[in-house]
Scaffold this motif. Structure first.
Motif, short mmCIF file in Angstrom:
data_model
loop_
_atom_site.label_atom_id
_atom_site.label_comp_id
_atom_site.label_asym_id
_atom_site.label_seq_id
_atom_site.Cartn_x
_atom_site.Cartn_y
_atom_site.Cartn_z
N LEU A 285 0.83 -1.20 0.00
CA LEU A 285 0.00 0.00 0.00
C LEU A 285 0.87 1.26 0.00
O LEU A 285 0.53 2.25 -0.66
N SER A 286 1.98 1.23 0.70
CA SER A 286 2.90 2.37 0.70
C SER A 286 3.40 2.65 -0.71
O SER A 286 3.50 3.80 -1.14
N GLU A 287 3.72 1.58 -1.45
CA GLU A 287 4.21 1.74 -2.82
C GLU A 287 3.11 2.28 -3.74
O GLU A 287 3.37 3.08 -4.63
N VAL A 288 1.86 1.83 -3.52
CA VAL A 288 0.74 2.34 -4.31
C VAL A 288 0.60 3.85 -4.09
O VAL A 288 0.45 4.63 -5.03
N LEU A 289 0.64 4.28 -2.83
CA LEU A 289 0.51 5.70 -2.50
C LEU A 289 1.68 6.52 -3.04
O LEU A 289 1.51 7.63 -3.53
N GLU A 290 2.87 5.95 -2.96
CA GLU A 290 4.05 6.67 -3.41
C GLU A 290 4.06 6.84 -4.92
O GLU A 290 4.47 7.88 -5.44
N ASN A 291 3.57 5.83 -5.65
CA ASN A 291 3.63 5.87 -7.10
C ASN A 291 2.43 6.57 -7.74
O ASN A 291 2.45 6.89 -8.93
N GLY A 292 1.38 6.81 -6.97
CA GLY A 292 0.21 7.49 -7.50
C GLY A 292 0.45 8.99 -7.62
O GLY A 292 1.34 9.55 -6.97
N ALA A 293 -0.33 9.63 -8.46
CA ALA A 293 -0.21 11.08 -8.64
C ALA A 293 -0.51 11.78 -7.32
O ALA A 293 -1.52 11.50 -6.66
N GLU A 294 0.36 12.70 -6.92
CA GLU A 294 0.21 13.38 -5.64
C GLU A 294 -1.06 14.23 -5.58
O GLU A 294 -1.59 14.48 -4.51
N SER A 295 -1.56 14.65 -6.74
CA SER A 295 -2.75 15.50 -6.77
C SER A 295 -4.04 14.70 -6.61
O SER A 295 -5.10 15.28 -6.38
N ASP A 296 -3.96 13.39 -6.73
CA ASP A 296 -5.16 12.55 -6.66
C ASP A 296 -5.41 12.07 -5.24
O ASP A 296 -4.51 11.53 -4.59
N LYS A 297 -6.63 12.28 -4.74
CA LYS A 297 -7.03 11.71 -3.46
C LYS A 297 -7.38 10.23 -3.64
O LYS A 297 -6.94 9.37 -2.90
N TRP A 298 -8.23 9.96 -4.63
CA TRP A 298 -8.61 8.59 -4.93
C TRP A 298 -7.68 8.05 -6.00
O TRP A 298 -7.49 8.67 -7.05
N LEU A 299 -7.09 6.89 -5.74
CA LEU A 299 -6.10 6.32 -6.65
C LEU A 299 -6.67 5.16 -7.47
O LEU A 299 -5.93 4.50 -8.19
#
Length: 314
Positions: A285-299
């Motif tokens: 989950l940390s990797e999902v959050l790190e790799n997602g666009a920082e501007s997006d709340k919902w990934l």
């Protein structure tokens, strides 16, 4: 160089990447093209070569370093590169370390933490078993500190196996401190050894793929065999203690459906399963959050977790 994590829709690429994978394919209309996966230390990028006559297309293969020219677009919510020119890069044009995903933590420090933990183990047989791997087996240590903990799901980077093992061991120490019924020495030993089979299940980088041993046996079986072989060299190692250690290894995935040959029958095996599962999921989950666009709340929906993932409000 422009790292993959910094590419966006509309980006132009003109740089060197590792060709992680290459495979010929055919569209529904019968048109031939090439599927390519580009990699650097920040991630991977799906790429296509649509023109079979593209410059340099016949010069490279998987695991070559290649200079590419193309553009990035979005397809089904994922970035994808369309390559117009490709050539195999020559020695001296690239630094291999730029193309291998690497733990953000210091591997020497993490290995030092593990060896310090070995010093807290009181049972002489278990301590001798751990030392036989992490102190005296130089070939094992080299493989252990450089391997990943998985091909893709979690800790899939150089040093990932070491990082995962240390985290699981620390969680198990916490469990042992909270629940006195747990045999601390047994649990620590099982935690440190639970994934050693991955040094033989997965090949080294840049391949990081399943070996024949990995495909036919899997890391759980391989790990149990490695432990048995080392125990044979330790005089008067208690037979029941060997069974308990190997049971923890065989049961650490918890459920048959997750590839576990046995379900936990002792509390140490249960604690190890919980610690292993917790670290794997939280790292993923940390990797999902790190790799997602920082501007997006919902990934978006994540198949591994079977749910939509959202960032926590600041």
């Amino acid at each position: 160089m422009k790292y993959i994590k910094d590419l966006k829709e509309g980006s132009r690429i003109q740089d060197i990447y590792l060709c992680k994978h290459r495979q010929s394919a055919v569209t529904k209309n019968g048109k031939h093209y090439e599927n390519v996966i580009l990699q650097d230390r920040t991630g991977q990028l799906d790429a296509k070569i649509w023109d079979p006559n593209s410059e340099g297309i016949s010069e490279f293969d998987a695991l070559d370093y290649i200079y590419v020219v193309g553009s990035v677009s979005a397809f089904n919510g994922q970035l994808q590169a369309s390559l117009r020119q490709v050539r195999k890069a020559g020695e001296g044009e690239y630094i291999p370390a730029d193309y291998l995903p690497l733990t953000k933590k210091n591997r020497k420090v993490m290995l030092g933490e593990l060896t310090q933990i070995i010093g807290t183990v009181q049972n002489p047989s278990l301590k001798a078993l751990l030392e036989s791997f992490f102190i005296r087996d130089e070939a094992f240590i080299r493989a252990f500190v450089s391997h990943s903990a998985a091909k893709t799901v979690h800790h899939s980077f150089v040093g990932g196996l070491l990082e995962h093992t240390l985290s699981v061991t620390k969680l198990c120490i916490y469990f042992a401190d909270c629940y006195p019924v747990i045999n601390r020495d047994l649990l620590i030993t099982a935690a440190m050894l639970h994934d050693i089979g991955k040094t033989k299940e997965l090949s080294s980088f840049p391949m990081n793929d399943y070996t024949d041993d990995g495909q036919l046996l899997g890391h759980i079986m391989i790990g149990a065999e490695m432990i048995h072989d080392h125990i044979r060299e330790i005089p008067e190692f208690p037979e029941m203690l060997e069974l308990e250690v190997k049971h923890c290894i065989l049961a650490h995935h918890g459920e048959y459906e997750y590839g576990s040959p046995k379900k936990p029958a002792i509390i140490e095996a249960m604690a190890l399963n919980l610690a292993d599962n917790a670290d794997a999921k939280l790292e993923t989950l940390s990797e999902v959050l790190e790799n997602g666009a920082e501007s997006d709340k919902w990934l978006g929906f994540n198949r591994f977790f079977d749910t939509n993932i959202r960032r926590t409000d600041e």
